[in-house]
Design a protein around this motif. Structure first.
Motif, PDB file in Angstrom:
ATOM      1  N   ASP A  36       9.355 -32.912 -21.844  1.00  0.00           N
ATOM      2  CA  ASP A  36      10.332 -33.720 -21.111  1.00  0.00           C
ATOM      3  C   ASP A  36      11.756 -33.304 -21.437  1.00  0.00           C
ATOM      4  OD1 ASP A  36       8.279 -35.134 -19.952  1.00  0.00           O
ATOM      5  OD2 ASP A  36       8.423 -36.836 -21.344  1.00  0.00           O
ATOM      6  N   ALA A  37      12.023 -32.946 -22.665  1.00  0.00           N
ATOM      7  CA  ALA A  37      13.371 -32.565 -23.078  1.00  0.00           C
ATOM      8  C   ALA A  37      13.665 -31.101 -22.811  1.00  0.00           C
ATOM      9  CB  ALA A  37      13.555 -32.859 -24.561  1.00  0.00           C
ATOM     10  N   GLY A  38      12.672 -30.343 -22.405  1.00  0.00           N
ATOM     11  CA  GLY A  38      12.880 -28.923 -22.140  1.00  0.00           C
ATOM     12  C   GLY A  38      12.988 -28.086 -23.400  1.00  0.00           C
ATOM     13  N   GLN A  39      12.617 -28.665 -24.528  1.00  0.00           N
ATOM     14  CA  GLN A  39      12.680 -27.934 -25.798  1.00  0.00           C
ATOM     15  C   GLN A  39      11.269 -27.821 -26.355  1.00  0.00           C
ATOM     16  OE1 GLN A  39      15.235 -30.166 -28.328  1.00  0.00           O
ATOM     17  NE2 GLN A  39      17.063 -29.732 -27.137  1.00  0.00           N
ATOM     18  N   PRO A  40      10.747 -26.618 -26.498  1.00  0.00           N
ATOM     19  CA  PRO A  40       9.396 -26.472 -27.055  1.00  0.00           C
ATOM     20  C   PRO A  40       9.371 -26.826 -28.539  1.00  0.00           C
ATOM     21  CG  PRO A  40      10.428 -24.338 -26.816  1.00  0.00           C
ATOM     22  CD  PRO A  40      11.371 -25.346 -26.191  1.00  0.00           C
ATOM     23  N   LEU A  41       8.189 -27.124 -29.016  1.00  0.00           N
ATOM     24  CA  LEU A  41       8.006 -27.350 -30.448  1.00  0.00           C
ATOM     25  C   LEU A  41       8.202 -26.030 -31.174  1.00  0.00           C
ATOM     26  CD1 LEU A  41       4.804 -29.544 -30.280  1.00  0.00           C
ATOM     27  CD2 LEU A  41       7.127 -30.316 -30.703  1.00  0.00           C
ATOM     28  N   ALA A  42       8.628 -26.108 -32.409  1.00  0.00           N
ATOM     29  CA  ALA A  42       8.846 -24.890 -33.182  1.00  0.00           C
ATOM     30  C   ALA A  42       7.801 -24.765 -34.276  1.00  0.00           C
ATOM     31  CB  ALA A  42      10.238 -24.908 -33.804  1.00  0.00           C
ATOM     32  N   VAL A  43       7.248 -23.577 -34.415  1.00  0.00           N
ATOM     33  CA  VAL A  43       6.332 -23.272 -35.507  1.00  0.00           C
ATOM     34  C   VAL A  43       7.141 -22.533 -36.558  1.00  0.00           C
ATOM     35  CG1 VAL A  43       4.246 -22.033 -36.186  1.00  0.00           C
ATOM     36  CG2 VAL A  43       4.346 -23.166 -33.952  1.00  0.00           C
ATOM     37  N   LEU A  44       7.106 -23.036 -37.790  1.00  0.00           N
ATOM     38  CA  LEU A  44       7.901 -22.477 -38.872  1.00  0.00           C
ATOM     39  C   LEU A  44       7.022 -22.189 -40.080  1.00  0.00           C
ATOM     40  CD1 LEU A  44      10.703 -25.172 -38.667  1.00  0.00           C
ATOM     41  CD2 LEU A  44      10.888 -22.845 -37.819  1.00  0.00           C
ATOM     42  N   PHE A  45       7.525 -21.377 -40.979  1.00  0.00           N
ATOM     43  CA  PHE A  45       6.860 -21.109 -42.242  1.00  0.00           C
ATOM     44  C   PHE A  45       7.679 -21.732 -43.361  1.00  0.00           C
ATOM     45  CE2 PHE A  45       5.353 -17.721 -39.508  1.00  0.00           C
ATOM     46  CZ  PHE A  45       3.999 -17.762 -39.748  1.00  0.00           C
ATOM     47  N   GLY A  46       6.994 -22.298 -44.334  1.00  0.00           N
ATOM     48  CA  GLY A  46       7.678 -22.891 -45.466  1.00  0.00           C
ATOM     49  C   GLY A  46       6.948 -22.569 -46.755  1.00  0.00           C
ATOM     50  N   THR A  47       7.628 -22.817 -47.861  1.00  0.00           N
ATOM     51  CA  THR A  47       7.052 -22.608 -49.186  1.00  0.00           C
ATOM     52  C   THR A  47       7.237 -23.877 -49.999  1.00  0.00           C
ATOM     53  OG1 THR A  47       7.628 -20.268 -49.088  1.00  0.00           O
ATOM     54  CG2 THR A  47       7.129 -21.160 -51.259  1.00  0.00           C
ATOM     55  N   VAL A  48       6.155 -24.331 -50.638  1.00  0.00           N
ATOM     56  CA  VAL A  48       6.231 -25.524 -51.476  1.00  0.00           C
ATOM     57  C   VAL A  48       7.081 -25.196 -52.703  1.00  0.00           C
ATOM     58  CG1 VAL A  48       4.927 -27.183 -52.864  1.00  0.00           C
ATOM     59  CG2 VAL A  48       3.964 -26.337 -50.701  1.00  0.00           C
ATOM     60  N   VAL A  49       8.159 -25.955 -52.866  1.00  0.00           N
ATOM     61  CA  VAL A  49       9.053 -25.772 -54.003  1.00  0.00           C
ATOM     62  C   VAL A  49       8.614 -26.669 -55.155  1.00  0.00           C
ATOM     63  CG1 VAL A  49      11.443 -26.025 -54.799  1.00  0.00           C
ATOM     64  CG2 VAL A  49      10.970 -25.158 -52.502  1.00  0.00           C
ATOM     65  N   GLY A  62       4.674 -22.874 -54.619  1.00  0.00           N
ATOM     66  CA  GLY A  62       4.457 -21.479 -54.240  1.00  0.00           C
ATOM     67  C   GLY A  62       3.556 -21.313 -53.024  1.00  0.00           C
ATOM     68  N   ASP A  63       2.807 -22.363 -52.655  1.00  0.00           N
ATOM     69  CA  ASP A  63       1.960 -22.276 -51.458  1.00  0.00           C
ATOM     70  C   ASP A  63       2.820 -22.023 -50.222  1.00  0.00           C
ATOM     71  OD1 ASP A  63      -0.433 -22.750 -52.765  1.00  0.00           O
ATOM     72  OD2 ASP A  63      -0.640 -24.829 -52.073  1.00  0.00           O
ATOM     73  N   ARG A  64       2.364 -21.081 -49.385  1.00  0.00           N
ATOM     74  CA  ARG A  64       3.029 -20.830 -48.095  1.00  0.00           C
ATOM     75  C   ARG A  64       2.360 -21.720 -47.064  1.00  0.00           C
ATOM     76  NH1 ARG A  64       6.965 -18.360 -46.216  1.00  0.00           N
ATOM     77  NH2 ARG A  64       5.864 -17.123 -44.703  1.00  0.00           N
ATOM     78  N   LEU A  65       3.165 -22.384 -46.222  1.00  0.00           N
ATOM     79  CA  LEU A  65       2.647 -23.339 -45.255  1.00  0.00           C
ATOM     80  C   LEU A  65       3.049 -22.980 -43.829  1.00  0.00           C
ATOM     81  CD1 LEU A  65       3.594 -26.671 -47.084  1.00  0.00           C
ATOM     82  CD2 LEU A  65       1.406 -25.450 -47.166  1.00  0.00           C
ATOM     83  N   LEU A  66       2.192 -23.359 -42.908  1.00  0.00           N
ATOM     84  CA  LEU A  66       2.483 -23.270 -41.479  1.00  0.00           C
ATOM     85  C   LEU A  66       2.885 -24.674 -41.050  1.00  0.00           C
ATOM     86  CD1 LEU A  66       2.410 -21.499 -38.934  1.00  0.00           C
ATOM     87  CD2 LEU A  66       0.026 -22.210 -38.649  1.00  0.00           C
ATOM     88  N   LEU A  67       4.096 -24.811 -40.492  1.00  0.00           N
ATOM     89  CA  LEU A  67       4.655 -26.109 -40.132  1.00  0.00           C
ATOM     90  C   LEU A  67       4.910 -26.189 -38.633  1.00  0.00           C
ATOM     91  CD1 LEU A  67       7.428 -26.164 -42.883  1.00  0.00           C
ATOM     92  CD2 LEU A  67       5.232 -27.366 -42.985  1.00  0.00           C
ATOM     93  N   LEU A  68       4.787 -27.383 -38.092  1.00  0.00           N
ATOM     94  CA  LEU A  68       5.117 -27.645 -36.700  1.00  0.00           C
ATOM     95  C   LEU A  68       6.258 -28.647 -36.700  1.00  0.00           C
ATOM     96  CD1 LEU A  68       4.334 -27.253 -33.701  1.00  0.00           C
ATOM     97  CD2 LEU A  68       2.829 -29.228 -33.964  1.00  0.00           C
ATOM     98  N   ARG A  69       7.411 -28.249 -36.143  1.00  0.00           N
ATOM     99  CA  ARG A  69       8.565 -29.152 -36.096  1.00  0.00           C
ATOM    100  C   ARG A  69       8.457 -30.026 -34.859  1.00  0.00           C
ATOM    101  NH1 ARG A  69      13.759 -26.434 -34.750  1.00  0.00           N
ATOM    102  NH2 ARG A  69      13.095 -26.993 -32.680  1.00  0.00           N
ATOM    103  N   ILE A  70       8.503 -31.320 -35.059  1.00  0.00           N
ATOM    104  CA  ILE A  70       8.472 -32.251 -33.946  1.00  0.00           C
ATOM    105  C   ILE A  70       9.850 -32.251 -33.298  1.00  0.00           C
ATOM    106  CG2 ILE A  70       8.204 -34.688 -33.329  1.00  0.00           C
ATOM    107  CD1 ILE A  70       6.250 -34.927 -35.669  1.00  0.00           C
ATOM    108  N   GLN A  71       9.878 -32.410 -31.985  1.00  0.00           N
ATOM    109  CA  GLN A  71      11.125 -32.373 -31.230  1.00  0.00           C
ATOM    110  C   GLN A  71      12.219 -33.168 -31.925  1.00  0.00           C
ATOM    111  OE1 GLN A  71      11.090 -34.602 -27.667  1.00  0.00           O
ATOM    112  NE2 GLN A  71      13.125 -33.997 -27.072  1.00  0.00           N
ATOM    113  N   GLY A  72      13.378 -32.599 -31.994  1.00  0.00           N
ATOM    114  CA  GLY A  72      14.512 -33.233 -32.639  1.00  0.00           C
ATOM    115  C   GLY A  72      14.618 -32.894 -34.113  1.00  0.00           C
ATOM    116  N   GLY A  73      13.571 -32.311 -34.667  1.00  0.00           N
ATOM    117  CA  GLY A  73      13.609 -31.882 -36.063  1.00  0.00           C
ATOM    118  C   GLY A  73      13.520 -32.996 -37.080  1.00  0.00           C
ATOM    119  N   GLY A  74      13.139 -34.215 -36.641  1.00  0.00           N
ATOM    120  CA  GLY A  74      13.088 -35.343 -37.558  1.00  0.00           C
ATOM    121  C   GLY A  74      11.893 -35.329 -38.490  1.00  0.00           C
TER     122      GLY A  74
END
Length: 102
Positions: free
Chosen positions: A19-32, A79-91
């Protein structure tokens, strides 16, 4: 978080993104750190535990048998590498899975 709840969150996020015209973002993260949980995303910013939706399958589960703790499932480790999905708006960010190197 149950699988059905996670699917509901993903569905709602997907509909909102379309609806907002912004796709979800798939990101990589590391557990600190694990307690409190903090994840560094591409070394650009740090996500605190409040912004992370972690499925039950990614949490540590222990059982006590005959007075001894037995680990049923490992949780996240620094140190674990994670696959993350950002919900619209980044909240909020959904932890999808660990990323392992071949």
């Amino acid at each position: 978080m149950s699988v059905s709840r996670m699917l509901d969150v993903i569905k709602k996020a997907s509909l909102g993104a379309v609806d907002a015209g912004q796709p979800l973002a798939v990101l990589f993260g590391t557990v600190v750190s694990v307690r409190p949980l903090e994840v560094s995303v591409d070394e650009r910013f740090l996500l605190p535990e409040e912004l992370l939706l972690v499925p039950e399958s990614m949490r540590r589960q222990e059982l006590t048998l005959s007075g001894q703790k037995v680990v049923i499932r490992d949780g996240l480790y620094a140190g674990d590498r994670l696959l993350l999905l950002r919900i619209q708006g980044g909240g909020q960010f959904i932890v999808l899975d660990r990323v392992v190197s071949p």
